[in-house]
Design a protein around this motif. Structure first.
Motif, PDB file in Angstrom:
ATOM      1  N   TRP A  86      26.098 -34.090  -1.586  1.00 18.06           N
ATOM      2  CA  TRP A  86      26.048 -32.870  -2.393  1.00 18.06           C
ATOM      3  C   TRP A  86      26.395 -33.152  -3.846  1.00 18.06           C
ATOM      4  CZ3 TRP A  86      29.202 -31.983   2.247  1.00 18.06           C
ATOM      5  CH2 TRP A  86      28.529 -31.242   3.222  1.00 18.06           C
ATOM      6  N   ASP A 106      19.922 -35.493  -2.723  1.00 17.56           N
ATOM      7  CA  ASP A 106      20.650 -34.240  -2.575  1.00 17.56           C
ATOM      8  C   ASP A 106      20.499 -33.722  -1.150  1.00 17.56           C
ATOM      9  OD1 ASP A 106      21.617 -31.591  -2.771  1.00 17.56           O
ATOM     10  OD2 ASP A 106      20.995 -31.468  -4.867  1.00 17.56           O
ATOM     11  N   SER A 108      20.363 -30.810  -0.218  1.00 21.53           N
ATOM     12  CA  SER A 108      19.554 -29.602  -0.151  1.00 21.53           C
ATOM     13  C   SER A 108      18.087 -29.908   0.169  1.00 21.53           C
ATOM     14  CB  SER A 108      19.622 -28.827  -1.473  1.00 21.53           C
ATOM     15  OG  SER A 108      19.031 -29.571  -2.523  1.00 21.53           O
TER      16      SER A 108
END
Length: 270
Positions: A86, A106, A108
């Motif tokens: 993160w 990342d 995400s």
């Protein structure tokens, strides 16, 4: 890297201190077994199988500016080391690449985008998620534009079943390990106020009000690090054993423990 990636799935190892984290990342990649083969899940142990890619998940780990990542890079056959995190701070990205990591991704990213990034690393690219990527950076960016179908399978973390967010779980796991708020802020690259906010929201979900209670809760809910190596996890024997399976295992253990003479015949004690 171990052989050509053009005629077989990429061989990948996943590294973290928590079994639930490495299994979650394995599950995220499982639908793409024709393109990627997770050959090893390593929990607080080094990679031993020859692999093309080692995915280093930073959940509850020290960041790349500490020595832990050096041990991964210097291990026998880690392939190309890719950080999965993160913490997309430009300073950490630059440190990781300077140390020899080939990717900095990342969390995400969707599963297809993550897979696309891994494949680009295997082809020789240095790949970094687009978040905070400086202009004219000497490496390729990976964005959700690389996502093939937009699906998001997600990973896993301890405390998820109890409704802790991934960040809350990471903070509680570090509290369980005995770190102070200042230690947690330094390790996670969060501000001290952010750490305190995550603690407050996590405590409400956990039903605790004091740090000692939080540590006890963490120990009871899988927040302490594990230690294990799981080879060929896709072919791993199911842990859902029947009573007959358990009885058979008990009998086998008892027979193995019975004394025998040099010829292998059972002996009885007088």
């Amino acid at each position: 890297m171990s052989g050509s990636a053009s005629d077989r799935p990429l061989r990948v190892a996943i590294l973290n201190d928590y079994e639930v984290v490495v299994r979650g990342l394995h599950a995220m990649l499982a639908p793409y077994q024709d393109r990627v083969e997770v050959v090893e899940l390593d929990v607080q142990v080094p990679v031993v199988a020859p692999v093309d890619i080692t995915l280093y998940d930073t959940f509850s780990e020290t960041q790349v500016d500490a020595a832990d990542i050096d041990e991964v890079l210097e291990s026998k056959e880690p392939g190309a080391v890719v950080v999965y995190t993160w913490n997309m701070h430009p300073q950490l990205v630059e440190v990781a690449l300077a140390k020899g990591c080939r990717g900095y991704l990342d969390k995400s990213l969707s599963a297809p985008a993550l897979l696309g990034a891994i494949e680009r690393v295997a082809r020789g690219d240095i790949v970094v998620s687009a978040t905070h990527t400086p202009a004219n950076a000497p490496y390729a960016e990976i964005t959700e534009d690389d996502d093939e179908d937009g699906s998001r399978l997600g990973g896993d973390w301890p405390g998820r079943a109890e409704k802790l967010s991934a960040r809350e779980a990471e903070v509680i796991s570090l509290i369980t390990q005995g770190l102070t708020n200042s230690d947690i802020a330094a390790r996670t690259y969060l501000s001290i106020n952010s750490v305190k906010t995550y603690i407050r929201t996590a405590y409400r979900k956990m039903g605790v009000s004091r740090r000692a209670q939080a540590v006890r809760w963490g120990l009871e809910h899988g927040m302490a690090p594990d230690t294990m190596r799981i080879s060929n996890p896709s072919a791993e024997k199911s842990l859902d054993l029947t009573e007959d399976d358990l009885r058979a295992e008990d009998q086998a253990e008892q027979e193995a423990a019975e004394p025998r003479d040099q010829a292998g015949t059972k002996t009885t004690e007088e």
